[in-house]
Scaffold this motif. Structure first.
Motif, PDB file in Angstrom:
ATOM      1  N   LEU A  61       0.836  -1.205   0.000  1.00 50.37           N
ATOM      2  CA  LEU A  61       0.000   0.000   0.000  1.00 50.37           C
ATOM      3  C   LEU A  61       0.868   1.251   0.000  1.00 50.37           C
ATOM      4  O   LEU A  61       0.627   2.193  -0.758  1.00 50.37           O
ATOM      5  CB  LEU A  61      -0.956  -0.009   1.195  1.00 50.37           C
ATOM      6  CG  LEU A  61      -2.091  -1.007   1.083  1.00 50.37           C
ATOM      7  CD1 LEU A  61      -2.737  -1.240   2.443  1.00 50.37           C
ATOM      8  CD2 LEU A  61      -3.119  -0.530   0.065  1.00 50.37           C
ATOM      9  N   TYR A 108      -7.820   2.291   1.559  1.00 50.55           N
ATOM     10  CA  TYR A 108      -6.548   2.749   2.108  1.00 50.55           C
ATOM     11  C   TYR A 108      -6.628   4.241   2.386  1.00 50.55           C
ATOM     12  O   TYR A 108      -7.035   5.027   1.528  1.00 50.55           O
ATOM     13  CB  TYR A 108      -5.418   2.451   1.124  1.00 50.55           C
ATOM     14  CG  TYR A 108      -4.050   2.906   1.581  1.00 50.55           C
ATOM     15  CD1 TYR A 108      -3.554   2.566   2.833  1.00 50.55           C
ATOM     16  CD2 TYR A 108      -3.250   3.660   0.742  1.00 50.55           C
ATOM     17  CE1 TYR A 108      -2.298   2.972   3.247  1.00 50.55           C
ATOM     18  CE2 TYR A 108      -1.975   4.067   1.130  1.00 50.55           C
ATOM     19  CZ  TYR A 108      -1.510   3.725   2.389  1.00 50.55           C
ATOM     20  OH  TYR A 108      -0.255   4.136   2.792  1.00 50.55           O
ATOM     21  N   HIS A 113      -2.038   6.191   6.914  1.00 47.92           N
ATOM     22  CA  HIS A 113      -1.474   4.868   6.656  1.00 47.92           C
ATOM     23  C   HIS A 113      -2.279   3.834   7.448  1.00 47.92           C
ATOM     24  O   HIS A 113      -1.765   3.082   8.268  1.00 47.92           O
ATOM     25  CB  HIS A 113       0.017   4.811   6.987  1.00 47.92           C
ATOM     26  CG  HIS A 113       0.690   3.558   6.503  1.00 47.92           C
ATOM     27  ND1 HIS A 113       0.683   3.159   5.180  1.00 47.92           N
ATOM     28  CD2 HIS A 113       1.375   2.593   7.176  1.00 47.92           C
ATOM     29  CE1 HIS A 113       1.341   2.013   5.064  1.00 47.92           C
ATOM     30  NE2 HIS A 113       1.763   1.650   6.262  1.00 47.92           N
ATOM     31  N   LEU A 115      -6.155   1.296   7.120  1.00 46.15           N
ATOM     32  CA  LEU A 115      -7.228   0.755   6.293  1.00 46.15           C
ATOM     33  C   LEU A 115      -8.550   1.076   6.961  1.00 46.15           C
ATOM     34  O   LEU A 115      -8.701   0.906   8.174  1.00 46.15           O
ATOM     35  CB  LEU A 115      -7.097  -0.766   6.147  1.00 46.15           C
ATOM     36  CG  LEU A 115      -5.978  -1.257   5.261  1.00 46.15           C
ATOM     37  CD1 LEU A 115      -5.864  -2.779   5.337  1.00 46.15           C
ATOM     38  CD2 LEU A 115      -6.187  -0.807   3.823  1.00 46.15           C
TER      39      LEU A 115
END
Length: 172
Positions: A61, A108, A113, A115
């Motif tokens: 990610l 995301y 940073h 989810l």
């Protein structure tokens, strides 16, 4: 000039979120040179049955849409290029077999940073295969990345040419 759209889609601060390991703290992610990465790159359509580690997902990610520096509410420098640093892409993950994550759809949040849990997906493997026009191998992946765009991020700067700029960004 009116302010640009925000770097990140808004979300409910009370929503269920998953904290990801921070940049550089990933366990099991080995450093490789750019040359070695290019030499070893290949597409796979057969996946291991082992779950994807949360550290590995966090790294992927960050590498594909992570933030290196926040300039303002409207501008951030990411780990990938984008025309005018507009970054129209939003990253969603369909987690099918990721250690520490319930199966389901996540978004995301690059600034945090993290989810954001969007929803569970009944029979997710069949759903993603069907959405991909019957490509059943996707239902066997540990996680599937899905990118959508927020055209207004590009339209703010590039007007009628924004769709072309989004297509160029997709090629990076």
């Amino acid at each position: 000039m009116k302010p640009g759209p925000p770097v990140e889609k808004p979300f409910d601060a009370q929503a269920r979120r998953v904290h990801l390991p921070p940049a550089g703290a990933w366990r099991g992610v080995k450093a490789v040179s750019v040359e070695e990465a290019i030499r070893r790159r290949q597409s796979h359509r057969r996946y291991a049955k082992d779950p994807l580690a949360l550290d590995e997902l966090a790294f992927l990610l960050w590498a594909t849409q992570g933030i290196r520096q926040t300039i303002s509410r409207e501008t951030a420098l990411r780990t990938v290029p984008s025309a005018g640093a507009r970054h129209a892409f939003e990253t969603y993950i369909l987690a099918l077999n990721v250690t520490g994550l319930d199966a389901g759809l996540y978004r995301y949040l690059p600034l945090e940073h993290q989810l954001l849990f969007e929803r569970g997906v009944p029979d997710a493997a069949a759903a993603i295969s069907s959405a991909a026009l019957g490509q059943e191998f996707l239902g066997k992946a540990a996680a599937v990345f899905v990118w959508t765009t927020i055209p207004a991020r590009m339209e703010w700067r590039y007007g009628a040419a924004s769709y072309k700029v989004i297509a160029v960004d997709a090629g990076h």
